[in-house]
Write a protein that holds these residues in place. Structure first.
Motif, PDB file in Angstrom:
ATOM      1  N   ALA A  85      94.979 -12.551 -67.953  1.00  0.00           N
ATOM      2  CA  ALA A  85      94.411 -11.168 -68.669  1.00  0.00           C
ATOM      3  C   ALA A  85      94.622  -9.810 -67.760  1.00  0.00           C
ATOM      4  O   ALA A  85      95.195  -8.884 -68.452  1.00  0.00           O
ATOM      5  CB  ALA A  85      92.947 -11.116 -68.718  1.00  0.00           C
ATOM      6  N   ARG A  86      94.410 -10.309 -66.441  1.00  0.00           N
ATOM      7  CA  ARG A  86      94.623  -9.064 -65.763  1.00  0.00           C
ATOM      8  C   ARG A  86      96.292  -8.570 -65.593  1.00  0.00           C
ATOM      9  O   ARG A  86      96.672  -7.313 -65.623  1.00  0.00           O
ATOM     10  CB  ARG A  86      94.255  -9.231 -64.200  1.00  0.00           C
ATOM     11  CG  ARG A  86      92.793  -9.255 -63.912  1.00  0.00           C
ATOM     12  CD  ARG A  86      92.628  -9.132 -62.422  1.00  0.00           C
ATOM     13  NE  ARG A  86      93.035 -10.538 -61.753  1.00  0.00           N
ATOM     14  CZ  ARG A  86      92.355 -11.531 -61.603  1.00  0.00           C
ATOM     15  NH1 ARG A  86      91.049 -11.668 -62.143  1.00  0.00           N
ATOM     16  NH2 ARG A  86      92.762 -12.620 -61.034  1.00  0.00           N
ATOM     17  N   ALA A  87      97.143  -9.599 -65.772  1.00  0.00           N
ATOM     18  CA  ALA A  87      98.702  -9.503 -65.693  1.00  0.00           C
ATOM     19  C   ALA A  87      99.032  -8.928 -66.933  1.00  0.00           C
ATOM     20  O   ALA A  87      99.793  -7.859 -66.862  1.00  0.00           O
ATOM     21  CB  ALA A  87      99.217 -10.822 -65.483  1.00  0.00           C
ATOM     22  N   LEU A  88      98.426  -9.153 -67.894  1.00  0.00           N
ATOM     23  CA  LEU A  88      98.702  -8.378 -69.445  1.00  0.00           C
ATOM     24  C   LEU A  88      97.912  -7.180 -69.515  1.00  0.00           C
ATOM     25  O   LEU A  88      98.096  -6.209 -70.533  1.00  0.00           O
ATOM     26  CB  LEU A  88      98.211  -9.345 -70.546  1.00  0.00           C
ATOM     27  CG  LEU A  88      99.125 -10.486 -70.592  1.00  0.00           C
ATOM     28  CD1 LEU A  88      98.492 -11.520 -71.457  1.00  0.00           C
ATOM     29  CD2 LEU A  88     100.377 -10.101 -71.076  1.00  0.00           C
ATOM     30  N   GLY A  89      97.154  -6.616 -68.317  1.00  0.00           N
ATOM     31  CA  GLY A  89      96.341  -5.466 -68.645  1.00  0.00           C
ATOM     32  C   GLY A  89      95.357  -5.326 -69.598  1.00  0.00           C
ATOM     33  O   GLY A  89      94.989  -4.326 -70.095  1.00  0.00           O
ATOM     34  N   LEU A  90      94.890  -6.672 -69.981  1.00  0.00           N
ATOM     35  CA  LEU A  90      93.637  -6.591 -70.931  1.00  0.00           C
ATOM     36  C   LEU A  90      92.342  -6.622 -70.346  1.00  0.00           C
ATOM     37  O   LEU A  90      91.508  -7.481 -70.374  1.00  0.00           O
ATOM     38  CB  LEU A  90      93.849  -7.929 -71.727  1.00  0.00           C
ATOM     39  CG  LEU A  90      95.153  -8.169 -72.683  1.00  0.00           C
ATOM     40  CD1 LEU A  90      95.412  -9.596 -73.047  1.00  0.00           C
ATOM     41  CD2 LEU A  90      95.162  -6.998 -73.841  1.00  0.00           C
ATOM     42  N   ASP A  91      91.987  -5.402 -69.788  1.00  0.00           N
ATOM     43  CA  ASP A  91      90.705  -5.215 -69.147  1.00  0.00           C
ATOM     44  C   ASP A  91      89.433  -5.541 -69.986  1.00  0.00           C
ATOM     45  O   ASP A  91      88.439  -5.596 -69.538  1.00  0.00           O
ATOM     46  CB  ASP A  91      90.620  -3.824 -68.432  1.00  0.00           C
ATOM     47  CG  ASP A  91      91.936  -3.818 -67.302  1.00  0.00           C
ATOM     48  OD1 ASP A  91      92.247  -4.517 -66.904  1.00  0.00           O
ATOM     49  OD2 ASP A  91      92.190  -2.376 -67.174  1.00  0.00           O
ATOM     50  N   GLN A  92      89.876  -5.526 -71.215  1.00  0.00           N
ATOM     51  CA  GLN A  92      88.656  -5.288 -72.216  1.00  0.00           C
ATOM     52  C   GLN A  92      88.465  -6.973 -72.506  1.00  0.00           C
ATOM     53  O   GLN A  92      87.606  -7.263 -73.343  1.00  0.00           O
ATOM     54  CB  GLN A  92      88.900  -4.513 -73.436  1.00  0.00           C
ATOM     55  CG  GLN A  92      89.878  -5.281 -74.344  1.00  0.00           C
ATOM     56  CD  GLN A  92      91.364  -4.887 -73.975  1.00  0.00           C
ATOM     57  OE1 GLN A  92      91.651  -4.724 -73.049  1.00  0.00           O
ATOM     58  NE2 GLN A  92      92.067  -5.063 -75.303  1.00  0.00           N
ATOM     59  N   VAL A  93      89.039  -7.991 -72.151  1.00  0.00           N
ATOM     60  CA  VAL A  93      88.880  -9.208 -72.237  1.00  0.00           C
ATOM     61  C   VAL A  93      88.163  -9.938 -71.029  1.00  0.00           C
ATOM     62  O   VAL A  93      88.608  -9.659 -69.863  1.00  0.00           O
ATOM     63  CB  VAL A  93      90.149 -10.147 -72.407  1.00  0.00           C
ATOM     64  CG1 VAL A  93      89.911 -11.357 -72.726  1.00  0.00           C
ATOM     65  CG2 VAL A  93      90.949  -9.426 -73.456  1.00  0.00           C
ATOM     66  N   GLU A  94      87.058 -10.403 -71.327  1.00  0.00           N
ATOM     67  CA  GLU A  94      86.007 -10.902 -70.221  1.00  0.00           C
ATOM     68  C   GLU A  94      86.447 -12.385 -70.284  1.00  0.00           C
ATOM     69  O   GLU A  94      86.077 -12.897 -71.197  1.00  0.00           O
ATOM     70  CB  GLU A  94      84.712 -10.604 -70.412  1.00  0.00           C
ATOM     71  CG  GLU A  94      83.401 -11.097 -69.507  1.00  0.00           C
ATOM     72  CD  GLU A  94      82.061 -11.015 -70.128  1.00  0.00           C
ATOM     73  OE1 GLU A  94      81.056 -11.577 -69.288  1.00  0.00           O
ATOM     74  OE2 GLU A  94      81.797 -10.396 -71.105  1.00  0.00           O
ATOM     75  N   ILE A  95      86.360 -12.832 -68.982  1.00  0.00           N
ATOM     76  CA  ILE A  95      86.514 -14.433 -68.690  1.00  0.00           C
ATOM     77  C   ILE A  95      85.314 -14.858 -68.161  1.00  0.00           C
ATOM     78  O   ILE A  95      85.295 -14.344 -67.010  1.00  0.00           O
ATOM     79  CB  ILE A  95      87.759 -14.975 -68.073  1.00  0.00           C
ATOM     80  CG1 ILE A  95      89.065 -14.097 -68.588  1.00  0.00           C
ATOM     81  CG2 ILE A  95      87.903 -16.373 -68.049  1.00  0.00           C
ATOM     82  CD1 ILE A  95      89.427 -14.531 -69.833  1.00  0.00           C
ATOM     83  N   ARG A  96      84.553 -15.746 -68.916  1.00  0.00           N
ATOM     84  CA  ARG A  96      83.316 -15.968 -67.940  1.00  0.00           C
ATOM     85  C   ARG A  96      83.578 -17.476 -67.722  1.00  0.00           C
ATOM     86  O   ARG A  96      83.729 -18.298 -68.788  1.00  0.00           O
ATOM     87  CB  ARG A  96      82.171 -15.769 -68.971  1.00  0.00           C
ATOM     88  CG  ARG A  96      80.874 -16.258 -68.634  1.00  0.00           C
ATOM     89  CD  ARG A  96      79.816 -15.814 -69.511  1.00  0.00           C
ATOM     90  NE  ARG A  96      79.308 -14.364 -69.377  1.00  0.00           N
ATOM     91  CZ  ARG A  96      78.315 -13.794 -69.945  1.00  0.00           C
ATOM     92  NH1 ARG A  96      77.310 -14.475 -70.336  1.00  0.00           N
ATOM     93  NH2 ARG A  96      78.362 -12.508 -69.650  1.00  0.00           N
ATOM     94  N   ALA A  97      83.333 -17.885 -66.584  1.00  0.00           N
ATOM     95  CA  ALA A  97      83.172 -19.352 -66.133  1.00  0.00           C
ATOM     96  C   ALA A  97      81.780 -19.912 -66.405  1.00  0.00           C
ATOM     97  O   ALA A  97      80.772 -19.189 -65.693  1.00  0.00           O
ATOM     98  CB  ALA A  97      83.616 -19.457 -64.839  1.00  0.00           C
ATOM     99  N   GLY A  98      81.766 -20.686 -67.386  1.00  0.00           N
ATOM    100  CA  GLY A  98      80.243 -21.215 -67.617  1.00  0.00           C
ATOM    101  C   GLY A  98      80.501 -22.189 -68.884  1.00  0.00           C
ATOM    102  O   GLY A  98      81.386 -22.402 -69.550  1.00  0.00           O
TER     103      GLY A  98
END
Length: 210
Positions: A85-98
């Motif tokens: 997500a960071r590499a694609l510049g998708l800052d509005q995508v939250e990755i939650r480990a859970g």
């Protein structure tokens, strides 16, 4: 089960997983195109490396409208998704480990405009599939499509899954041809969003090994 190694099949263009991913991505592109103008919310349960969402948003015209939350239990796999997500510049995508089975993971993101439940229904009991479908109205806005997958090995449960959705105010929009060897379905919620009930547990992922 080594889930990190399992994800490697997505890199093989001839694999069933790779072919299924393309279908899921096509359906997500279509769902995004059908959404009304304005901000959009996407939630993805058991998101894995997030390829179905991230690779679509990377070049989609609605990319800037989307706020997404992808939930993945395995921390190593979640880290890969966050890096992508960071590499694609998708800052509005939250990755939650859970644990994606805990409905509390989606608080603040529902009712969502699009819900993905891919890679789940083949790894949980029939009772848990029904329980998950019954709880989806807590996650879905009215008119929200749910994109889901299930293998078509014997016993082929896809027809039953469709009937379980359709008994819960979901309208079938798409179902992949049985001949392709995997099941991808899209069902749109036509009912009224249901109150969010914290503490709801959706399913137990039978094949997960920490």
């Amino acid at each position: 089960m080594d889930w990190s190694a399992w994800h490697d099949e997505y890199d093989d263009p001839g694999s069933v997983l790779s072919q299924r991913l393309k279908v899921v991505q096509t359906q997500l592109r279509s769902a995004l195109a059908d959404c009304a103008a304005g901000p959009l919310r996407i939630v993805s349960l058991c998101a894995g490396q997030g390829r179905d969402v991230l690779e679509v948003l990377a070049d989609h015209p609605r990319r800037g409208d989307v706020h997404a939350r992808l939930v993945e239990l395995d921390p190593e796999i979640a880290d890969r998704a966050a890096s992508a997500a960071r590499a694609l510049g998708l800052d509005q995508v939250e990755i939650r480990a859970g644990d994606a089975a805990l409905i509390d993971q989606y608080a603040g993101m529902v009712p969502a405009d699009i819900v993905l439940a891919c890679g789940i229904f083949g790894n949980i009991s029939d009772e848990d599939i029904q329980r998950t479908i019954a709880a989806l109205p807590q996650l879905c806005g009215s008119g929200a499509p749910v994109i889901w997958t299930r293998h078509r090995d014997d016993p082929d449960l896809v027809p039953e899954i469709c009937s379980w959705f359709e008994s819960r105010d979901f309208e079938r929009l798409y179902l992949s041809d049985p001949a392709v060897g995997f099941g991808v379905g899209v069902h749109r919620y036509t009912g009224t969003p249901q109150p969010f009930v914290p503490g709801t547990h959706l399913f137990t992922f039978r094949h997960y090994e920490p």
